[in-house]
Write a protein that holds these residues in place. Structure first.
Motif, mmCIF file in Angstrom:
data_model
loop_
_atom_site.group_PDB
_atom_site.id
_atom_site.type_symbol
_atom_site.label_atom_id
_atom_site.label_comp_id
_atom_site.label_asym_id
_atom_site.label_seq_id
_atom_site.Cartn_x
_atom_site.Cartn_y
_atom_site.Cartn_z
ATOM 1 N N ALA A 156 32.770 -54.235 -40.834
ATOM 2 C CA ALA A 156 34.143 -53.872 -40.479
ATOM 3 C C ALA A 156 34.127 -52.810 -39.382
ATOM 4 N N PRO A 157 34.815 -53.053 -38.256
ATOM 5 C CA PRO A 157 34.826 -52.058 -37.174
ATOM 6 C C PRO A 157 35.527 -50.784 -37.605
ATOM 7 N N VAL A 158 35.103 -49.685 -37.037
ATOM 8 C CA VAL A 158 35.655 -48.379 -37.410
ATOM 9 C C VAL A 158 37.157 -48.325 -37.148
ATOM 10 N N GLN A 159 37.626 -49.060 -36.148
ATOM 11 C CA GLN A 159 39.050 -49.042 -35.807
ATOM 12 C C GLN A 159 39.942 -49.514 -36.948
ATOM 13 N N THR A 160 39.364 -50.224 -37.916
ATOM 14 C CA THR A 160 40.155 -50.758 -39.034
ATOM 15 C C THR A 160 39.972 -49.958 -40.324
ATOM 16 N N TRP A 161 39.104 -48.986 -40.337
ATOM 17 C CA TRP A 161 38.796 -48.275 -41.585
ATOM 18 C C TRP A 161 40.013 -47.529 -42.125
ATOM 19 N N THR A 162 40.099 -47.516 -43.443
ATOM 20 C CA THR A 162 41.015 -46.632 -44.153
ATOM 21 C C THR A 162 40.171 -45.621 -44.929
ATOM 22 N N THR A 163 40.820 -44.683 -45.593
ATOM 23 C CA THR A 163 40.067 -43.688 -46.351
ATOM 24 C C THR A 163 39.289 -44.341 -47.490
ATOM 25 N N ALA A 164 39.868 -45.387 -48.100
ATOM 26 C CA ALA A 164 39.152 -46.097 -49.167
ATOM 27 C C ALA A 164 37.895 -46.762 -48.624
ATOM 28 N N MET A 165 37.984 -47.360 -47.429
ATOM 29 C CA MET A 165 36.818 -47.972 -46.806
ATOM 30 C C MET A 165 35.763 -46.926 -46.463
ATOM 31 N N TYR A 166 36.203 -45.772 -45.985
ATOM 32 C CA TYR A 166 35.269 -44.696 -45.639
ATOM 33 C C TYR A 166 34.518 -44.217 -46.883
ATOM 34 N N VAL A 191 39.584 -56.873 -32.095
ATOM 35 C CA VAL A 191 39.451 -55.562 -32.745
ATOM 36 C C VAL A 191 40.676 -54.689 -32.497
ATOM 37 N N ASP A 192 41.224 -54.763 -31.275
ATOM 38 C CA ASP A 192 42.379 -53.912 -30.953
ATOM 39 C C ASP A 192 43.626 -54.320 -31.733
ATOM 40 N N ASN A 193 43.726 -55.591 -32.092
ATOM 41 C CA ASN A 193 44.915 -56.075 -32.799
ATOM 42 C C ASN A 193 44.761 -56.056 -34.319
ATOM 43 N N LEU A 194 43.550 -55.819 -34.806
ATOM 44 C CA LEU A 194 43.324 -55.884 -36.250
ATOM 45 C C LEU A 194 44.156 -54.883 -37.053
ATOM 46 N N PRO A 195 44.302 -53.613 -36.612
ATOM 47 C CA PRO A 195 45.145 -52.698 -37.407
ATOM 48 C C PRO A 195 46.566 -53.208 -37.591
ATOM 49 N N ALA A 196 47.163 -53.762 -36.518
ATOM 50 C CA ALA A 196 48.514 -54.305 -36.636
ATOM 51 C C ALA A 196 48.539 -55.526 -37.550
ATOM 52 N N MET A 197 47.502 -56.361 -37.475
ATOM 53 C CA MET A 197 47.432 -57.537 -38.345
ATOM 54 C C MET A 197 47.310 -57.130 -39.805
ATOM 55 N N ILE A 198 46.542 -56.082 -40.066
ATOM 56 C CA ILE A 198 46.377 -55.598 -41.437
ATOM 57 C C ILE A 198 47.713 -55.090 -41.979
ATOM 58 N N ILE A 199 48.426 -54.304 -41.182
ATOM 59 C CA ILE A 199 49.720 -53.786 -41.622
ATOM 60 C C ILE A 199 50.692 -54.941 -41.855
ATOM 61 N N GLY A 200 50.693 -55.919 -40.934
ATOM 62 C CA GLY A 200 51.584 -57.061 -41.098
ATOM 63 C C GLY A 200 51.295 -57.848 -42.366
ATOM 64 N N THR A 201 50.024 -58.031 -42.686
ATOM 65 C CA THR A 201 49.663 -58.759 -43.905
ATOM 66 C C THR A 201 50.066 -57.972 -45.147
ATOM 67 N N LEU A 202 49.903 -56.662 -45.113
ATOM 68 C CA LEU A 202 50.317 -55.840 -46.256
ATOM 69 C C LEU A 202 51.823 -55.909 -46.473
#
Length: 304
Positions: free
Chosen positions: A248-258, A157-168
């Protein structure tokens, strides 16, 4: 009065006569498909509504909830991280690829190959990244070959935001590289030759020739990235919750997800008023950021 009428150019009169017949249909579509839904969303944001029953007036209550909701704060912060960190990484790599491929003989083919990932759904790249960085995936197996036994938990969960940015960044670099390469190809070669004769190195040629003469295109790309950052949804859903968005954990949410989870949450009553309020905040945020970005990146046009 007669002289004024005689002085009017017939072509100008014809252009004035045809202005509304040509602009009217496009304007009607724009108002119907864009402005009207935005106005209705702003109206809905002032009510409490589950999509079925009567709408209850709430005023600015939904906006007060957003102001005090830590989940929305996290969503805005993640969106800004994608916008800034992902944008800087994307454009640095795009310019590096542009300069590396500028003199290559098969650059047109390379441009097509780099643009191709943009035609593939982002979910495919999310699935690929999930396979590559899985606990027993190729990356961790490669690390074990080099003696790294304690392989990182890439998908924690802690690494997911960085993984998401890297994939984008991975999925978007080819698209922006293609646009920037098209702009750089329009720069006359004699300017680079003159800079070389003056003793300019590669960095000086990039800073004084390439960047100024492609700045308008870079500005447009920056605006496109800013707008697209607010709409990031599929990658977050895939990394955070798989096929179930609510996981999806809250730590990964974006405004679109919210916005989506507020309107279509399977575990609670739909909150269309709150979702509309979050969407309006996102719209205002991206509008202000685009205006600010345009002002910051405003430069005098360089003529070639």
């Amino acid at each position: 009065m007669v002289a004024l009428r005689i002085g009017v150019d017939p072509l100008e009169r014809q252009q004035r006569r045809l202005f509304w017949p040509f602009v009217g249909p496009a304007l009607a579509f724009y108002v119907t498909l864009f402005l009207a839904p935005i106005a209705y969303a702003a109206y809905t944001s002032l009510y409490k509504w589950d999509g079925m029953g009567a709408m209850q007036w709430k005023g600015l209550g939904n906006y007060e909830i957003l102001l005090n909701d830590p989940s929305f704060h996290t969503s805005v912060l993640n969106t800004l991280k994608i916008m800034v960190i992902g944008g800087v990484a994307t454009f640095v790599i795009s310019f590096a690829l542009t300069m590396a491929l500028r003199e290559m003989r098969g650059r047109m083919f390379a441009r097509s190959v780099m643009f191709f990932p943009n035609l593939v759904n982002a979910l495919v790249f999310g699935i690929a990244a999930g396979f590559i960085f899985a606990p027993d995936g190729p990356v961790n197996q490669l690390l074990r070959l080099f003696g790294v036994d304690a392989a990182p938990k890439w998908l924690s969960v802690d690494n997911l935001p960085a993984m998401i940015i890297g994939t984008l960044v991975w999925t978007s670099t080819g698209y922006y590289t293609t646009i920037i390469m098209a702009a750089v190809d329009q720069i006359p070669r004699y300017l680079y030759e003159a800079a070389e004769l003056e003793g300019a190195n590669a960095w000086q040629r990039f800073r004084n020739v390439t960047l100024p003469l492609s700045w308008d295109v870079v500005t447009v790309c920056a605006v496109l990235w800013t707008v697209s950052s607010v709409k990031v949804f599929e990658i977050v859903m895939l990394f955070g919750g798989g096929s179930t968005v609510s996981n999806a954990p809250v730590q990964t949410w974006t405004t679109a997800m919210y916005v989506y989870l507020s309107a279509f949450s399977p575990s609670s009553v739909p909150k269309f008023g709150l979702a509309a309020a979050a969407a309006m905040v996102s719209l205002v945020m991206v509008g202000l950021l685009v205006v600010l970005l345009r002002r910051i990146m405003r430069r005098e046009r360089v003529m070639m």
